[in-house]
Design a protein around this motif. Sequence first.
Motif, PDB file in Angstrom:
ATOM      1  N   LYS A 205       1.011  -1.455   0.042  1.00  0.00           N
ATOM      2  CA  LYS A 205       0.072   0.099   0.066  1.00  0.00           C
ATOM      3  C   LYS A 205       0.876   1.278   0.048  1.00  0.00           C
ATOM      4  CE  LYS A 205      -3.758  -2.007   2.611  1.00  0.00           C
ATOM      5  NZ  LYS A 205      -4.778  -1.922   1.525  1.00  0.00           N
ATOM      6  N   SER A 206       0.168   2.265  -0.409  1.00  0.00           N
ATOM      7  CA  SER A 206       1.022   3.657  -0.319  1.00  0.00           C
ATOM      8  C   SER A 206      -0.159   4.882   0.244  1.00  0.00           C
ATOM      9  CB  SER A 206       1.531   3.789  -1.719  1.00  0.00           C
ATOM     10  OG  SER A 206       0.628   4.227  -2.526  1.00  0.00           O
ATOM     11  N   ILE A 207       0.594   5.888   0.831  1.00  0.00           N
ATOM     12  CA  ILE A 207      -0.233   6.853   1.219  1.00  0.00           C
ATOM     13  C   ILE A 207       0.398   8.177   0.639  1.00  0.00           C
ATOM     14  CG2 ILE A 207      -0.760   8.385   3.264  1.00  0.00           C
ATOM     15  CD1 ILE A 207      -1.371   5.899   4.922  1.00  0.00           C
ATOM     16  N   SER A 208      -0.390   9.013   0.247  1.00  0.00           N
ATOM     17  CA  SER A 208      -0.157  10.167  -0.487  1.00  0.00           C
ATOM     18  C   SER A 208      -0.722  11.320   0.460  1.00  0.00           C
ATOM     19  CB  SER A 208      -0.670  10.477  -1.905  1.00  0.00           C
ATOM     20  OG  SER A 208      -0.095  11.770  -2.193  1.00  0.00           O
ATOM     21  N   HIS A 209       0.055  11.942   1.210  1.00  0.00           N
ATOM     22  CA  HIS A 209      -0.333  13.073   2.209  1.00  0.00           C
ATOM     23  C   HIS A 209      -0.045  14.474   1.453  1.00  0.00           C
ATOM     24  CE1 HIS A 209       0.546  15.164   6.213  1.00  0.00           C
ATOM     25  NE2 HIS A 209      -0.686  15.264   5.909  1.00  0.00           N
ATOM     26  N   SER A 210      -0.950  15.260   1.387  1.00  0.00           N
ATOM     27  CA  SER A 210      -0.863  16.629   1.061  1.00  0.00           C
ATOM     28  C   SER A 210      -1.968  17.662   1.331  1.00  0.00           C
ATOM     29  CB  SER A 210      -0.685  16.474  -0.617  1.00  0.00           C
ATOM     30  OG  SER A 210      -0.320  17.683  -1.227  1.00  0.00           O
ATOM     31  N   SER A 211      -1.821  18.729   0.832  1.00  0.00           N
ATOM     32  CA  SER A 211      -2.872  19.808   1.060  1.00  0.00           C
ATOM     33  C   SER A 211      -3.342  20.688  -0.150  1.00  0.00           C
ATOM     34  CB  SER A 211      -2.752  20.717   2.105  1.00  0.00           C
ATOM     35  OG  SER A 211      -3.494  21.592   2.490  1.00  0.00           O
ATOM     36  N   TRP A 212      -4.478  20.972  -0.431  1.00  0.00           N
ATOM     37  CA  TRP A 212      -4.995  22.058  -1.330  1.00  0.00           C
ATOM     38  C   TRP A 212      -4.311  23.356  -1.136  1.00  0.00           C
ATOM     39  CZ3 TRP A 212      -7.801  26.312  -0.572  1.00  0.00           C
ATOM     40  CH2 TRP A 212      -8.482  26.220   0.893  1.00  0.00           C
ATOM     41  N   LEU A 213      -4.212  23.700   0.119  1.00  0.00           N
ATOM     42  CA  LEU A 213      -3.622  25.017   0.608  1.00  0.00           C
ATOM     43  C   LEU A 213      -2.052  25.217   0.098  1.00  0.00           C
ATOM     44  CD1 LEU A 213      -4.523  25.263   4.324  1.00  0.00           C
ATOM     45  CD2 LEU A 213      -5.430  26.833   2.355  1.00  0.00           C
ATOM     46  N   VAL A 214      -1.325  24.082  -0.335  1.00  0.00           N
ATOM     47  CA  VAL A 214      -0.128  24.157  -1.063  1.00  0.00           C
ATOM     48  C   VAL A 214      -0.272  23.792  -2.246  1.00  0.00           C
ATOM     49  CG1 VAL A 214       1.127  24.109   1.141  1.00  0.00           C
ATOM     50  CG2 VAL A 214       0.502  21.959  -0.322  1.00  0.00           C
ATOM     51  N   LEU A 215      -1.555  23.846  -3.112  1.00  0.00           N
ATOM     52  CA  LEU A 215      -1.733  23.200  -4.376  1.00  0.00           C
ATOM     53  C   LEU A 215      -1.126  21.986  -4.571  1.00  0.00           C
ATOM     54  CD1 LEU A 215      -0.949  26.562  -5.984  1.00  0.00           C
ATOM     55  CD2 LEU A 215      -3.417  25.830  -5.249  1.00  0.00           C
ATOM     56  N   ARG A 216      -1.159  21.134  -3.513  1.00  0.00           N
ATOM     57  CA  ARG A 216      -0.723  19.737  -3.781  1.00  0.00           C
ATOM     58  C   ARG A 216       0.805  19.743  -4.250  1.00  0.00           C
ATOM     59  NH1 ARG A 216      -4.296  17.099  -0.955  1.00  0.00           N
ATOM     60  NH2 ARG A 216      -6.432  17.530  -1.647  1.00  0.00           N
TER      61      ARG A 216
END
Length: 103
Positions: A72-83
């Motif tokens: 498995k993999s997880i991608s952790h990000s935020s729209w506030l930093v435009l991914r």
Amino acid sequence: MNGKTLLNRKVIISFTCVLALVILGFFSNEARKEIYFLCGNFKEGISLSSVRSQLDTAKLSSYKLADNQAGKSISHSSWLVLRLASCNINFNEEGIVLYASFG
């Protein structure tokens, strides 16, 4: 409407726009730091459930869990930093962290 009223409106609108950009910049930086510092917690050997419980504490970012060939993999990000800032965490078939990278 006279010239003075129009000038006052322009000043108020300009001030509001600048203030909004400053606030957006502050929260974008906080989201980037949240992603960076959480990513530093995920060393080799940590379980998937531990990673998910830590990521669930995030307030300014989110994550996506996906299946791949090795596990498995997880991608952790935020729209506030435009991914643009993200943490990618890869797990083996047993759900143990293989590595995490911030980019």
